[in-house]
Design a protein around this motif. Structure first.
Motif, PDB file in Angstrom:
ATOM      1  N   VAL A   1       0.842  -1.203   0.000  1.00 42.31           N
ATOM      2  CA  VAL A   1       0.000   0.000   0.000  1.00 42.31           C
ATOM      3  C   VAL A   1       0.871   1.244   0.000  1.00 42.31           C
ATOM      4  O   VAL A   1       1.733   1.405   0.867  1.00 42.31           O
ATOM      5  CB  VAL A   1      -0.930   0.020   1.223  1.00 42.31           C
ATOM      6  N   GLU A   2       0.643   2.111  -0.975  1.00 48.25           N
ATOM      7  CA  GLU A   2       1.326   3.406  -1.009  1.00 48.25           C
ATOM      8  C   GLU A   2       0.459   4.422  -0.268  1.00 48.25           C
ATOM      9  O   GLU A   2      -0.685   4.682  -0.651  1.00 48.25           O
ATOM     10  CB  GLU A   2       1.528   3.868  -2.453  1.00 48.25           C
ATOM     11  N   LEU A   3       1.003   4.998   0.786  1.00 46.78           N
ATOM     12  CA  LEU A   3       0.256   5.971   1.577  1.00 46.78           C
ATOM     13  C   LEU A   3       0.439   7.371   1.002  1.00 46.78           C
ATOM     14  O   LEU A   3       1.573   7.777   0.718  1.00 46.78           O
ATOM     15  CB  LEU A   3       0.738   5.953   3.034  1.00 46.78           C
ATOM     16  N   PRO A   4      -0.640   8.131   0.828  1.00 47.56           N
ATOM     17  CA  PRO A   4      -0.488   9.508   0.343  1.00 47.56           C
ATOM     18  C   PRO A   4       0.233  10.360   1.385  1.00 47.56           C
ATOM     19  O   PRO A   4       0.172  10.089   2.591  1.00 47.56           O
ATOM     20  CB  PRO A   4      -1.942   9.969   0.150  1.00 47.56           C
ATOM     21  N   LYS A   5       0.926  11.393   0.938  1.00 47.34           N
ATOM     22  CA  LYS A   5       1.710  12.232   1.847  1.00 47.34           C
ATOM     23  C   LYS A   5       0.849  12.948   2.877  1.00 47.34           C
ATOM     24  O   LYS A   5       1.332  13.331   3.949  1.00 47.34           O
ATOM     25  CB  LYS A   5       2.522  13.237   1.049  1.00 47.34           C
ATOM     26  N   ALA A   6      -0.427  13.132   2.575  1.00 53.94           N
ATOM     27  CA  ALA A   6      -1.311  13.809   3.529  1.00 53.94           C
ATOM     28  C   ALA A   6      -1.744  12.893   4.670  1.00 53.94           C
ATOM     29  O   ALA A   6      -2.370  13.353   5.626  1.00 53.94           O
ATOM     30  CB  ALA A   6      -2.550  14.337   2.791  1.00 53.94           C
ATOM     31  N   PHE A   7      -1.420  11.600   4.592  1.00 56.17           N
ATOM     32  CA  PHE A   7      -1.809  10.623   5.607  1.00 56.17           C
ATOM     33  C   PHE A   7      -0.629  10.381   6.544  1.00 56.17           C
ATOM     34  O   PHE A   7       0.455   9.971   6.110  1.00 56.17           O
ATOM     35  CB  PHE A   7      -2.215   9.314   4.931  1.00 56.17           C
ATOM     36  N   GLN A   8      -0.822  10.665   7.841  1.00 60.17           N
ATOM     37  CA  GLN A   8       0.252  10.448   8.811  1.00 60.17           C
ATOM     38  C   GLN A   8       0.187   9.023   9.345  1.00 60.17           C
ATOM     39  O   GLN A   8      -0.782   8.616   9.995  1.00 60.17           O
ATOM     40  CB  GLN A   8       0.140  11.439   9.972  1.00 60.17           C
ATOM     41  N   PHE A   9       1.228   8.261   9.073  1.00 61.33           N
ATOM     42  CA  PHE A   9       1.261   6.848   9.455  1.00 61.33           C
ATOM     43  C   PHE A   9       1.490   6.678  10.955  1.00 61.33           C
ATOM     44  O   PHE A   9       2.305   7.380  11.556  1.00 61.33           O
ATOM     45  CB  PHE A   9       2.370   6.128   8.686  1.00 61.33           C
ATOM     46  N   ARG A  10       0.753   5.736  11.558  1.00 63.88           N
ATOM     47  CA  ARG A  10       0.965   5.366  12.954  1.00 63.88           C
ATOM     48  C   ARG A  10       1.484   3.937  13.071  1.00 63.88           C
ATOM     49  O   ARG A  10       2.520   3.682  13.654  1.00 63.88           O
ATOM     50  CB  ARG A  10      -0.326   5.532  13.751  1.00 63.88           C
ATOM     51  N   GLU A  11       0.706   2.989  12.525  1.00 66.43           N
ATOM     52  CA  GLU A  11       1.105   1.590  12.587  1.00 66.43           C
ATOM     53  C   GLU A  11       0.297   0.780  11.581  1.00 66.43           C
ATOM     54  O   GLU A  11      -0.717   1.248  11.056  1.00 66.43           O
ATOM     55  CB  GLU A  11       0.886   1.011  13.986  1.00 66.43           C
ATOM     56  N   ALA A  12       0.767  -0.422  11.304  1.00 64.99           N
ATOM     57  CA  ALA A  12       0.016  -1.362  10.481  1.00 64.99           C
ATOM     58  C   ALA A  12      -0.238  -2.600  11.323  1.00 64.99           C
ATOM     59  O   ALA A  12       0.558  -2.943  12.207  1.00 64.99           O
ATOM     60  CB  ALA A  12       0.789  -1.724   9.216  1.00 64.99           C
ATOM     61  N   VAL A  13      -1.347  -3.259  11.071  1.00 71.27           N
ATOM     62  CA  VAL A  13      -1.713  -4.450  11.846  1.00 71.27           C
ATOM     63  C   VAL A  13      -1.003  -5.666  11.260  1.00 71.27           C
ATOM     64  O   VAL A  13      -1.168  -5.981  10.070  1.00 71.27           O
ATOM     65  CB  VAL A  13      -3.236  -4.657  11.844  1.00 71.27           C
ATOM     66  N   ALA A  14      -0.206  -6.331  12.087  1.00 74.43           N
ATOM     67  CA  ALA A  14       0.550  -7.502  11.637  1.00 74.43           C
ATOM     68  C   ALA A  14      -0.384  -8.682  11.383  1.00 74.43           C
ATOM     69  O   ALA A  14      -1.497  -8.749  11.912  1.00 74.43           O
ATOM     70  CB  ALA A  14       1.583  -7.875  12.691  1.00 74.43           C
ATOM     71  N   ARG A  15       0.073  -9.596  10.522  1.00 77.61           N
ATOM     72  CA  ARG A  15      -0.678 -10.810  10.213  1.00 77.61           C
ATOM     73  C   ARG A  15       0.209 -12.026  10.493  1.00 77.61           C
ATOM     74  O   ARG A  15       1.378 -12.040  10.106  1.00 77.61           O
ATOM     75  CB  ARG A  15      -1.095 -10.819   8.744  1.00 77.61           C
ATOM     76  N   SER A  16      -0.353 -13.018  11.135  1.00 81.12           N
ATOM     77  CA  SER A  16       0.401 -14.234  11.418  1.00 81.12           C
ATOM     78  C   SER A  16       0.827 -14.901  10.110  1.00 81.12           C
ATOM     79  O   SER A  16       0.004 -15.084   9.209  1.00 81.12           O
ATOM     80  CB  SER A  16      -0.464 -15.193  12.235  1.00 81.12           C
ATOM     81  N   GLY A  17       2.097 -15.245  10.020  1.00 77.87           N
ATOM     82  CA  GLY A  17       2.608 -15.903   8.820  1.00 77.87           C
ATOM     83  C   GLY A  17       2.963 -14.947   7.696  1.00 77.87           C
ATOM     84  O   GLY A  17       3.274 -15.388   6.582  1.00 77.87           O
TER      85      GLY A  17
END
Length: 301
Positions: A60-76
């Motif tokens: 996923v490419e995040l737009p510059k106007a979106f401030q990233f906090r975290e992504a939800v990890a997935r098992s495996g």
């Protein structure tokens, strides 16, 4: 202590998988979100690439106007992300083996958490879906040159709304035409609030009063009564239709005839008690004619 954000995300993912399974694209929940608010971007993946059996990576490419906090990890799955607090960046999940890849028959959502910009705008998130055979790049962004075209591989889109505008998806709205002299009629719609909300009030210049009504069986008799508010669980469509939940227009101020379009103001209340409005234009239809599955309302900010 209960994690409210995680609970909301799980609820939203469940709703996404049960209500939008037929959608071919990688999408975000419809209805938008408000400026400056925390936002869980849940990208629904409902199929593998063409001629493929499984999805092996999502980027996923995040737009510059979106401030990233975290992504939800997935098992495996291996997860790589920007630094927390970054504006934009790329998030990538990659299956560690064929056994943990997402089969074409399975559906799930990949979640990125962040904060939305302070300015109302449309944000586009290009998503690259890599499969065991080939890939699908959901990365096309509308421009003035292709505005009239239906994009084959559109990027996931989020409408960032002004702070006073309710985040809600409005579908299949219609008003039943009234015969001359009739003092009331019904209005029907399907509402879906991506982050959850309550419908607490409805107004229309065409009626003195608009109430939220429910039909309830009491002592083998179906009775209609007004209710003060209608819960809209996160990501779940709530259908108001003839014979069930509906909007009752009373003390009509004008003839209500097929072919007209009526204006309504919906007032929604979020989990924090903040109220926002959404303006919609709704067509009038004869008898019990439904909207035929099309979007029967135009939403206005």
């Amino acid at each position: 202590m209960k994690n409210t954000s995680s609970t909301l995300t799980l609820t939203l993912i469940t709703a996404l998988l049960t209500t939008t399974a037929a959608h071919a694209h990688v999408v975000l929940p419809a209805g938008g979100a408000n400026v400056g608010s925390p936002y869980d971007a849940a990208f629904r993946v409902g199929h593998a690439c063409k001629d493929a059996k499984a999805t092996t990576a999502i980027e996923v490419e995040l737009p510059k106007a979106f401030q990233f906090r975290e992504a939800v990890a997935r098992s495996g799955w291996k997860l790589s992300t920007p630094t927390a607090g970054s504006q934009g960046g790329t998030v990538r999940w990659e299956a560690e083996s064929a056994a943990t890849a997402l089969l074409g028959s399975e559906k799930t959502a990949f979640v990125v958490r962040g904060v939305l910009p302070a300015k109302a705008q449309a944000l586009h998130f290009p998503v690259h879906q890599i499969c065991d055979t080939g890939r699908a790049d959901w990365a096309q962004i509308p421009t003035s040159a292709n505005a009239t075209e239906k994009l084959e591989f559109p990027a996931a889109r989020l409408e960032v709304l002004p702070d006073n505008v309710a985040a809600v998806d409005v579908r299949d709205a219609w008003v039943r035409a009234a015969v001359p002299g009739q003092s009331g009629t019904g209005a029907f719609v399907t509402l879906q609030a991506p982050q959850g909300a309550k419908l607490v009030a409805v107004k229309s210049a065409a009626a003195g009063v608009v109430e939220i009504h429910e039909m309830k069986l009491e002592n083998d008799v179906m009775k209609m009564r007004a209710i003060p508010a209608l819960d809209l669980p996160a990501g779940e469509p709530v259908k108001l239709a003839p014979g069930g939940l509906h909007l009752m227009m009373m003390d009509l101020k004008q003839p209500i005839t097929a072919g007209q379009t009526l204006s309504f103001t919906l007032t929604l209340e979020d989990a924090n008690g903040k109220r926002r409005e959404r303006q919609i234009e709704v067509p009038v239809r004869a008898g019990a004619a439904a909207a035929g599955g099309e979007h029967g309302a135009h939403q206005h900010h």
